[in-house]
Write an enzyme that holds these catalytic residues in place. Structure first.
Site, short mmCIF file in Angstrom:
data_model
loop_
_atom_site.label_atom_id
_atom_site.label_comp_id
_atom_site.label_asym_id
_atom_site.label_seq_id
_atom_site.Cartn_x
_atom_site.Cartn_y
_atom_site.Cartn_z
N GLY A 164 1.46 -4.72 -3.46
CA GLY A 164 1.44 -4.84 -4.91
C GLY A 164 0.80 -3.63 -5.56
O GLY A 164 0.97 -2.48 -5.11
N SER A 165 0.02 -3.86 -6.61
CA SER A 165 -0.48 -2.77 -7.45
C SER A 165 -1.44 -1.82 -6.75
O SER A 165 -1.66 -0.70 -7.23
CB SER A 165 -1.14 -3.33 -8.71
OG SER A 165 -0.18 -3.96 -9.53
N THR A 166 -2.07 -2.24 -5.64
CA THR A 166 -2.95 -1.30 -4.94
C THR A 166 -2.17 -0.09 -4.42
O THR A 166 -2.73 0.99 -4.23
CB THR A 166 -3.67 -1.99 -3.77
OG1 THR A 166 -2.70 -2.57 -2.89
CG2 THR A 166 -4.62 -3.06 -4.26
N PHE A 167 -0.86 -0.27 -4.23
CA PHE A 167 -0.02 0.82 -3.73
C PHE A 167 0.22 1.89 -4.80
O PHE A 167 0.62 3.01 -4.50
CB PHE A 167 1.33 0.26 -3.25
CG PHE A 167 2.08 1.18 -2.33
CD1 PHE A 167 1.70 1.32 -1.01
CD2 PHE A 167 3.18 1.90 -2.78
CE1 PHE A 167 2.40 2.15 -0.15
CE2 PHE A 167 3.88 2.73 -1.93
CZ PHE A 167 3.50 2.87 -0.61
N LYS A 168 -0.05 1.55 -6.07
CA LYS A 168 0.14 2.50 -7.16
C LYS A 168 -0.75 3.74 -7.01
O LYS A 168 -0.46 4.79 -7.57
CB LYS A 168 -0.12 1.82 -8.50
CG LYS A 168 0.88 0.71 -8.82
CD LYS A 168 0.49 -0.09 -10.06
CE LYS A 168 1.50 -1.20 -10.34
NZ LYS A 168 1.11 -2.05 -11.49
#
Length: 599
Positions: free
Chosen positions: A262-266
């Site tokens: 999810g957003s941690t990959f951003k």
């Protein structure tokens, strides 16, 4: 015969002259980085019988069956056999039981000193340390991976006997001493481990979750400082009678299993775009709540949109539209090169069995819509260890290190035989990109959705994540993975921490609300434990009251919350606010994250 076959004949004769009892080698200890013992040995005994030396077989069978909880008839049958010279009756017999048997002076009954593995911290580190079998052989975890170092070399006690196995008069027993195993010293710090264990245990119970895990890494070496997972089990009493349960509880999901980040990959999309010059700090993006890509409407998590924002604001707001744009600017080849530089799609080569390499789509099969989704952390799967290792590289100046558990090995005399040095894999990004990224991620904690991970007086950076789970290739409704990954201190990073909660119950499933608070608690404990001084001594906490937003439209609620300096997560796509957490009137810190639910 004497000249040519002497050694062979002597060896064969010795086999007939002597009976031997094994002397088990003490298994090496496992210690943490401070010297605390994590795996030790406790003295136990093995009980043997030499049938030809037993004068009263019924008495021996009765005594041993009573003390050792064995069936009398079966034991008597074994002892009465003349076909074997020696029988192992029972192993891992506790000292008090062995002493009670010894006090009866039973002919033909012998004992050898053995050892049983003992774990002082019981259920801590249950998926990391592993355990041993009845033979003291490592079965999994570090016990299994480093078994060759830990197990030592067994010795023997030789006793001269006649052809029937009776000991000879005036016999002198000869001993070949055992060589103890080596001791392992880990990068783990048991104090920080205890902080992590408490956090995952609390998260599991407070959110009625399927599981919870935390990893803390020294970002400048790759050493794993703490790794905790719940539920676990007591290493001294593993559920050996239920193999399925034992396998499930002992599997180290932080290394073996993958999940959609999810957003941690951003973090990595941003780093790759900055490194390749695909974006600058001043570039602006517009979010109306969704993007059309290849004819598909891909929504931002905030359905009302974020409006116009620069890159830093996009990172702070975790705006999906910004990261779709960045991925599309980069193109498949550059984005894949970037995320592979961070180690995704490959094993980290940590010193542990069963590591997964994660999942990346075949590069040639990536469509434009897939590329857009990868940009904000969908259509990709990683292990928690991969994530922490990659974030360490993103914030430490750009160096990707190989993670590890064992920092040194010493033999039984204390002589150092191996010492681990940090192993640099590659440069993932430049120091300047790393610095820009740190400053952006700091605002996620100080001003954005990661606020609950903050600690007054300290500079902490990080990123929250909330990912839907998939089952049989389809989205599993109501099932999420909530996460937060952070680092501290921003000015000179040392620790990277990831907190992951699998399937939190109820509607509190956002990483900002579920995972971030536990990260903040652990960071505070680490600062206190290590004596790290605050970098901001003038920090003052300002308190506000939660406004009444019930019945308002999402736009009106957003405005009212912003006026109080509050951030929010929104659940649902309704036209009015039906409930909120906390309830109106609650006193909370300015900048805190609240939840509103619409219908």
């Amino acid at each position: 015969m004497q000249l040519v076959a002497r050694k062979d004949l002597q060896s064969r004769a010795a086999e007939q002259w002597y009976r031997d009892l094994p002397l088990a080698a003490p298994r090496g200890k496992i210690l943490d980085s401070t010297g605390s013992v994590l795996a030790d040995n406790r003295e136990v005994y093995s009980v043997y019988v030499r049938p030809n030396a037993v004068t009263d077989k019924q008495a021996v069978a009765a005594a041993l069956s009573g003390h050792l909880n064995l069936v009398y008839d079966k034991l008597l049958e074994k002892i009465s056999s003349s076909r074997v010279s020696e029988i192992t009756i029972k192993r891992a017999v506790e000292k008090n039981v062995a002493e009670a048997i010894l006090a009866q002076n039973l002919d033909g009954v012998y004992f050898t000193l053995d050892s049983k593995r003992y774990y002082p911290a019981s259920n801590y580190l249950s998926q990391i340390l592993g355990f041993t079998n009845i033979d003291n052989v490592g079965q999994n975890g570090l016990e299994g991976y480093y078994d060759e170092y830990l197990k030592g070399v067994d010795g023997f006690a030789y006793t001269a006997t006649d052809i029937k196995g009776h000991e000879l008069e005036n016999n002198v027993t000869k001993y070949v001493p055992a060589i103890p195993g080596c001791d392992l010293t880990l990068s783990l710090d048991m104090n920080i481990q205890s902080f992590a264990e408490t956090a995952v245990s609390n998260a599991l119970s407070e959110h009625n979750a399927k599981g919870a895990s935390m990893i803390v890494m020294d970002c400048n070496t790759g050493g794993v400082v703490a790794m905790a997972s719940a539920p676990g089990f007591d290493l001294n009493e593993p559920p050996r009678d239920d193999l399925n349960m034992l396998n499930a509880l002992s599997k180290n999901k932080m290394i073996v299993d993958v999940y959609e980040p999810g957003s941690t990959f951003k973090i990595f999309t941003t780093a790759t775009a900055l490194e390749n010059g695909a974006v600058s700090d001043s570039d602006r993006f517009f979010c109306g709540g969704a993007r059309q890509v290849d004819g598909q409407r891909i929504k931002c998590w905030r359905s009302i949109g974020h409006g116009s924002q620069d890159l830093g604001e996009g990172v702070k707001n975790s705006c999906n539209c910004v990261f779709m744009d960045l991925a599309l600017r980069l193109g498949t080849d550059k984005l894949y090169d970037g995320i592979r530089n961070f180690g995704f799609g490959s094993k980290t080569n940590v010193d542990f069995y069963g590591e997964s390499r994660g999942l990346l789509m075949q590069q040639s099969a990536v469509k434009t819509v897939d590329l857009a989704r990868i940009g904000f952390g969908q259509a990709v799967a990683v292990t928690p260890l991969q994530l922490v290792t990659a974030v360490s590289a993103a914030v430490n100046g750009g160096t990707l290190y190989e993670p590890y558990f064992v920092s040194q090995v010493n033999d039984y005399s204390g002589k150092l035989i191996y010492e681990r040095q940090p192993k640099e894999v590659r440069k993932a990004i430049s120091p300047s990109t790393s610095e820009k990224l740190r400053n952006m991620l700091e605002k996620v904690v100080s001003e954005g959705g990661g606020h609950k991970a903050g600690v007054a007086g300290y500079r902490i950076g990080g990123k929250t994540g909330t990912a839907q789970k998939y089952e049989n290739g389809h989205i599993a409704q109501g099932k999420y993975v909530s996460s937060f990954v952070g680092f501290a201190p921003v000015e000179n990073p040392r620790y990277v921490l990831a907190m992951i909660v699998d399937e939190p119950g109820g509607y509190m499933y956002y990483g900002s609300l579920v995972a971030a608070p536990y990260a903040g608690e652990v960071f505070k404990k680490i600062f206190d434990y290590t004596g790290l001084k605050p970098s901001q001594t003038d920090t003052v906490v300002e308190w506000v009251n939660m406004p009444d937003v019930l019945g308002l439209s999402p736009e009106e609620a957003s405005k009212r919350l912003s006026e109080r300096g509050l951030l929010f997560e929104s659940d649902g796509e309704g036209s009015s606010v039906a409930s909120c957490v906390p309830v109106p009137g609650t006193r909370i810190p300015k900048g805190d994250v609240v939840l509103i639910r619409t219908e």
